[in-house]
Motif scaffolding. Structure first.
Motif, PDB file in Angstrom:
ATOM      1  N   GLN A 271     -15.455  -3.165  -3.493  1.00  0.00           N
ATOM      2  CA  GLN A 271     -15.635  -2.921  -2.067  1.00  0.00           C
ATOM      3  C   GLN A 271     -16.206  -4.145  -1.360  1.00  0.00           C
ATOM      4  O   GLN A 271     -15.745  -4.533  -0.276  1.00  0.00           O
ATOM      5  CB  GLN A 271     -16.570  -1.725  -1.850  1.00  0.00           C
ATOM      6  CG  GLN A 271     -16.778  -1.378  -0.388  1.00  0.00           C
ATOM      7  CD  GLN A 271     -18.005  -0.500  -0.161  1.00  0.00           C
ATOM      8  OE1 GLN A 271     -19.135  -0.940  -0.325  1.00  0.00           O
ATOM      9  NE2 GLN A 271     -17.768   0.764   0.195  1.00  0.00           N
TER      10      GLN A 271
ATOM     11  N   PHE B 190     -10.250   5.180  -8.703  1.00  0.00           N
ATOM     12  CA  PHE B 190      -9.667   5.404  -7.378  1.00  0.00           C
ATOM     13  C   PHE B 190      -8.166   5.134  -7.335  1.00  0.00           C
ATOM     14  O   PHE B 190      -7.504   5.484  -6.359  1.00  0.00           O
ATOM     15  CB  PHE B 190     -10.366   4.515  -6.339  1.00  0.00           C
ATOM     16  CG  PHE B 190     -11.784   4.898  -6.066  1.00  0.00           C
ATOM     17  CD1 PHE B 190     -12.093   5.794  -5.049  1.00  0.00           C
ATOM     18  CD2 PHE B 190     -12.816   4.397  -6.837  1.00  0.00           C
ATOM     19  CE1 PHE B 190     -13.406   6.167  -4.797  1.00  0.00           C
ATOM     20  CE2 PHE B 190     -14.139   4.757  -6.601  1.00  0.00           C
ATOM     21  CZ  PHE B 190     -14.425   5.644  -5.580  1.00  0.00           C
TER      22      PHE B 190
ATOM     23  N   ALA C  34     -16.668  -0.398  -8.758  1.00  0.00           N
ATOM     24  CA  ALA C  34     -16.046  -0.106  -7.462  1.00  0.00           C
ATOM     25  C   ALA C  34     -16.870  -0.696  -6.321  1.00  0.00           C
ATOM     26  O   ALA C  34     -16.326  -1.061  -5.275  1.00  0.00           O
ATOM     27  CB  ALA C  34     -15.891   1.407  -7.279  1.00  0.00           C
TER      28      ALA C  34
ATOM     29  N   LEU D  67     -20.560   5.431  -4.256  1.00  0.00           N
ATOM     30  CA  LEU D  67     -19.683   4.783  -5.228  1.00  0.00           C
ATOM     31  C   LEU D  67     -20.361   4.701  -6.593  1.00  0.00           C
ATOM     32  O   LEU D  67     -19.718   4.828  -7.630  1.00  0.00           O
ATOM     33  CB  LEU D  67     -19.302   3.377  -4.754  1.00  0.00           C
ATOM     34  CG  LEU D  67     -18.339   3.295  -3.572  1.00  0.00           C
ATOM     35  CD1 LEU D  67     -18.110   1.853  -3.171  1.00  0.00           C
ATOM     36  CD2 LEU D  67     -17.014   3.967  -3.906  1.00  0.00           C
TER      37      LEU D  67
ATOM     38  N   GLU E 233     -16.511   3.975   1.992  1.00  0.00           N
ATOM     39  CA  GLU E 233     -17.488   4.764   1.235  1.00  0.00           C
ATOM     40  C   GLU E 233     -18.828   4.046   1.166  1.00  0.00           C
ATOM     41  O   GLU E 233     -18.898   2.817   1.137  1.00  0.00           O
ATOM     42  CB  GLU E 233     -16.964   5.010  -0.176  1.00  0.00           C
ATOM     43  CG  GLU E 233     -17.732   6.071  -0.947  1.00  0.00           C
ATOM     44  CD  GLU E 233     -17.586   7.446  -0.313  1.00  0.00           C
ATOM     45  OE1 GLU E 233     -18.452   7.779   0.523  1.00  0.00           O
ATOM     46  OE2 GLU E 233     -16.628   8.160  -0.647  1.00  0.00           O
TER      47      GLU E 233
ATOM     48  N   GLN F  23      -6.249   4.922  -0.369  1.00  0.00           N
ATOM     49  CA  GLN F  23      -7.328   4.773  -1.347  1.00  0.00           C
ATOM     50  C   GLN F  23      -8.153   3.517  -1.078  1.00  0.00           C
ATOM     51  O   GLN F  23      -9.378   3.519  -1.222  1.00  0.00           O
ATOM     52  CB  GLN F  23      -6.756   4.729  -2.765  1.00  0.00           C
ATOM     53  CG  GLN F  23      -6.188   6.053  -3.252  1.00  0.00           C
ATOM     54  CD  GLN F  23      -7.245   7.161  -3.244  1.00  0.00           C
ATOM     55  OE1 GLN F  23      -7.304   7.972  -2.318  1.00  0.00           O
ATOM     56  NE2 GLN F  23      -8.078   7.182  -4.268  1.00  0.00           N
TER      57      GLN F  23
ATOM     58  N   ILE G 266     -13.212   0.810 -10.590  1.00  0.00           N
ATOM     59  CA  ILE G 266     -12.062   0.642  -9.699  1.00  0.00           C
ATOM     60  C   ILE G 266     -10.947   1.593 -10.110  1.00  0.00           C
ATOM     61  O   ILE G 266     -10.279   2.200  -9.269  1.00  0.00           O
ATOM     62  CB  ILE G 266     -11.577  -0.829  -9.730  1.00  0.00           C
ATOM     63  CG1 ILE G 266     -12.710  -1.775  -9.337  1.00  0.00           C
ATOM     64  CG2 ILE G 266     -10.380  -1.017  -8.791  1.00  0.00           C
ATOM     65  CD1 ILE G 266     -12.380  -3.243  -9.541  1.00  0.00           C
TER      66      ILE G 266
ATOM     67  N   VAL H  65     -12.161   3.384  -0.300  1.00  0.00           N
ATOM     68  CA  VAL H  65     -13.145   2.521  -0.958  1.00  0.00           C
ATOM     69  C   VAL H  65     -13.890   1.682   0.067  1.00  0.00           C
ATOM     70  O   VAL H  65     -15.104   1.503  -0.021  1.00  0.00           O
ATOM     71  CB  VAL H  65     -12.444   1.617  -1.999  1.00  0.00           C
ATOM     72  CG1 VAL H  65     -13.405   0.559  -2.536  1.00  0.00           C
ATOM     73  CG2 VAL H  65     -11.896   2.452  -3.145  1.00  0.00           C
TER      74      VAL H  65
ATOM     75  N   TYR I 227     -18.950   4.425 -10.288  1.00  0.00           N
ATOM     76  CA  TYR I 227     -17.493   4.529 -10.323  1.00  0.00           C
ATOM     77  C   TYR I 227     -16.860   3.171 -10.634  1.00  0.00           C
ATOM     78  O   TYR I 227     -17.344   2.121 -10.210  1.00  0.00           O
ATOM     79  CB  TYR I 227     -16.957   5.038  -8.981  1.00  0.00           C
ATOM     80  CG  TYR I 227     -17.087   6.529  -8.801  1.00  0.00           C
ATOM     81  CD1 TYR I 227     -16.341   7.413  -9.582  1.00  0.00           C
ATOM     82  CD2 TYR I 227     -17.945   7.059  -7.847  1.00  0.00           C
ATOM     83  CE1 TYR I 227     -16.453   8.781  -9.417  1.00  0.00           C
ATOM     84  CE2 TYR I 227     -18.071   8.433  -7.666  1.00  0.00           C
ATOM     85  CZ  TYR I 227     -17.321   9.284  -8.456  1.00  0.00           C
ATOM     86  OH  TYR I 227     -17.444  10.640  -8.303  1.00  0.00           O
TER      87      TYR I 227
END
Length: 527
Positions: free
Chosen positions: A196, A166, A192, A158, A153, A146, A163, A150, A161
């Motif tokens: 990232q 995921f 997210a 993202l 992606e 996962q 965190i 992240v 989204y």
């Protein structure tokens, strides 16, 4: 469509109007003087507050207790901050820069070999504290996949989204997450995209982030060590500071060919001493605006009383945020402030500053952790319902909405002595002797982590909004590709971007540090 700013401005005939006096505006003023050769007398800093510094001021005394505001955390010097500090003369009057002074202090204070702190976590098991170095961050094969997902992606996918979209609950109980969240103030419901960016920038260094020798520390607080020297330098250069001056609007010309798109600032609407006045802005002048503020609406408590929760909507909408709201009403290219300041349950932090009247706490701390006080960046308590962390000189709590383990209240409802009681219980230190000899001042910040909330790209405006000629937006809520918000580097990078673009200089800030994905994969494979 018209191009954004590209022409070179004449520094002698250009007036610069900077809204806000936090580190972003101060950095912009320094770069205007040193890089763009703008005379200090041509620079005007406007702020609704009574002094410079934004959220990084400090106050108090030994009798009633000190308060150190968090400002931007975590505090790592990177290339943009280093460049800024290298341009400011040292306050000592020598030929050295402010950066040289800080580096000299770091060299003189570097711990001897073997004294670097190793304790990152303290866990309370059966009423006994156990030290943890957080060197083994196993997360399991599913969570490794996962994390890679992240990392790889695209940001557009993202989107909004979180965190927690995921990862399952087991991930948020790992030492990996405890280390990451306490270091970067991330919560499961945060963006997210921001997660990232943090992973891509800092993951290979995660084991060394608690080592103060890899961080940049200052002799005093950030306010005394950075904000005040920069402010003093700017005053010596003739920069004009206008305090208690609130900018309520910026009037702009409209491009009829683009359905009335605002392009050029022509007037600044100010409110000073309850009176409104207009500042005329020539098309060849420039404006740099700090938008939003993570410190808006903050409330102080005392050792015996909790901080009140702000009830005045002015704190969130009309205070430090009002100008951004006015700009956003003019065009979508100026962003969506409501995305960030209307979710206070998800952006609230409580910080607290402890003033100690004797050395007992420090002596017990050294025995318990086997570390010298001040040798680590953070000491966190993963078993704390409030997810407490302590450091010198600032102590944050990341789960203030939870009930305490000992104090049966949310942290947001606690007086200073109650917070200190909770902390001492996690350390297994004697409350009876330590509590009477300390003063704890809590500070509730409803918008502290608002810049980390889920968002899409257009929620944050670009530093130079499209089809504009003399305005730039800076601060924690602008869009700077690939970089991570909630730190001083982000504000300074935005300021450099603004100055170089508006003045037509043939330079740009250094590229944001990004980890090689192969290195990241190697690290994750070790888990």
């Amino acid at each position: 469509m018209h191009d954004t700013v590209s022409s070179v401005r004449d520094p002698e005939s250009t007036q610069a109007w900077l809204v806000g006096s936090g580190i972003a505006s101060l950095a912009a003023a320094v770069h205007l003087i040193r890089d763009a050769r703008l005379p200090g007398r041509n620079i005007h800093i406007l702020d609704r507050h009574a002094e410079t510094g934004g959220g990084i001021t400090s106050a108090g005394n030994a009798e009633n207790g000190y308060i150190l505001y968090p400002g931007s955390l975590p505090y790592f010097h990177d290339e943009c901050v280093d460049n800024l500090l290298s341009l400011v003369p040292s306050a000592s009057g020598s030929d050295k820069s402010l950066l040289d002074t800080i580096r000299d202090f770091q060299l003189s204070e570097t711990p001897p070999p073997g004294s670097i702190a190793k304790t990152r976590f303290l866990r309370n098991k059966g009423g006994k504290c156990e030290r943890s170095e957080a060197n083994h961050l196993s997360i399991g094969p599913y969570n490794r996949l996962q994390l890679m997902k992240v990392l790889l992606e695209g940001e557009s996918l993202l989107g909004r989204y979180r965190i927690q979209d995921f990862f399952g609950d087991e991930f948020f109980g790992t030492d990996f997450w405890a280390l990451w969240s306490t270091t970067f103030a991330l919560r499961p419901w945060h963006s997210a995209i921001e997660f990232q960016r943090c992973l891509r920038k800092h993951l290979p260094d995660i084991h060394s982030l608690n080592n103060v020798s890899t961080l940049d520390r200052t002799r005093y607080s950030l306010y005394e060590s950075i904000i005040l020297p920069i402010s003093t330098y700017l005053r010596s250069e003739g920069v004009n500071f206008h305090f208690n001056a609130k900018v309520v609007d910026m009037r702009m010309t409209l491009d009829d060919n683009l359905k009335g798109d605002p392009t050029t600032v022509t007037e600044i609407v100010l409110r000073e001493h309850e009176e409104e006045r207009i500042v005329n802005v020539d098309p060849n002048d420039l404006t740099i605006v700090t938008i939003g503020s993570p410190n808006s609406g903050y409330q102080l408590g005392t050792n015996s009383d909790p901080p009140p929760y702000p009830s005045d909507p002015d704190d969130f909408t009309y205070g430090d945020w009002s100008l951004w709201f006015h700009l956003a009403q003019k065009a979508t290219k100026f962003g969506v402030p409501l995305n960030f300041n209307s979710h206070t349950p998800e952006s609230t932090l409580v910080t607290f500053t402890v003033t100690l009247h004797d050395s007992e706490f420090m002596l017990l701390y050294q025995v318990l952790t086997n570390d010298m006080p001040g040798s680590s960046a953070l000491l966190s308590f993963p078993d704390s319902n409030w997810l407490l962390s302590i450091c010198v000189p600032h102590q944050p709590g990341l789960r203030p909405e939870k009930m305490g383990n000992v104090v049966d209240k949310p942290m947001t409802k606690c007086a200073g002595e109650e917070i200190m009681t909770e902390l001492l219980s996690h350390l297994n230190f004697p409350v009876e002797s330590l509590l009477p000899n300390s003063i704890t001042i809590p500070c509730l910040l409803p918008l502290a982590t608002s810049a980390l909330l889920p968002r899409v790209h257009k929620n944050r405006p670009e530093v130079i909004p499209p089809n504009t000629t003399n305005i730039a937006l800076v601060g924690q809520f602008t869009e700077i590709p690939r970089d991570t918000t909630y730190n001083m580097e982000y504000s300074v990078r935005g300021a450099q971007t603004a100055v170089y673009a508006l003045m037509g200089l043939p330079k740009s800030p250094p590229r944001t540090k990004r980890s090689l994905l192969l290195d990241v994969f190697d690290l994750l494979a070790e888990g």
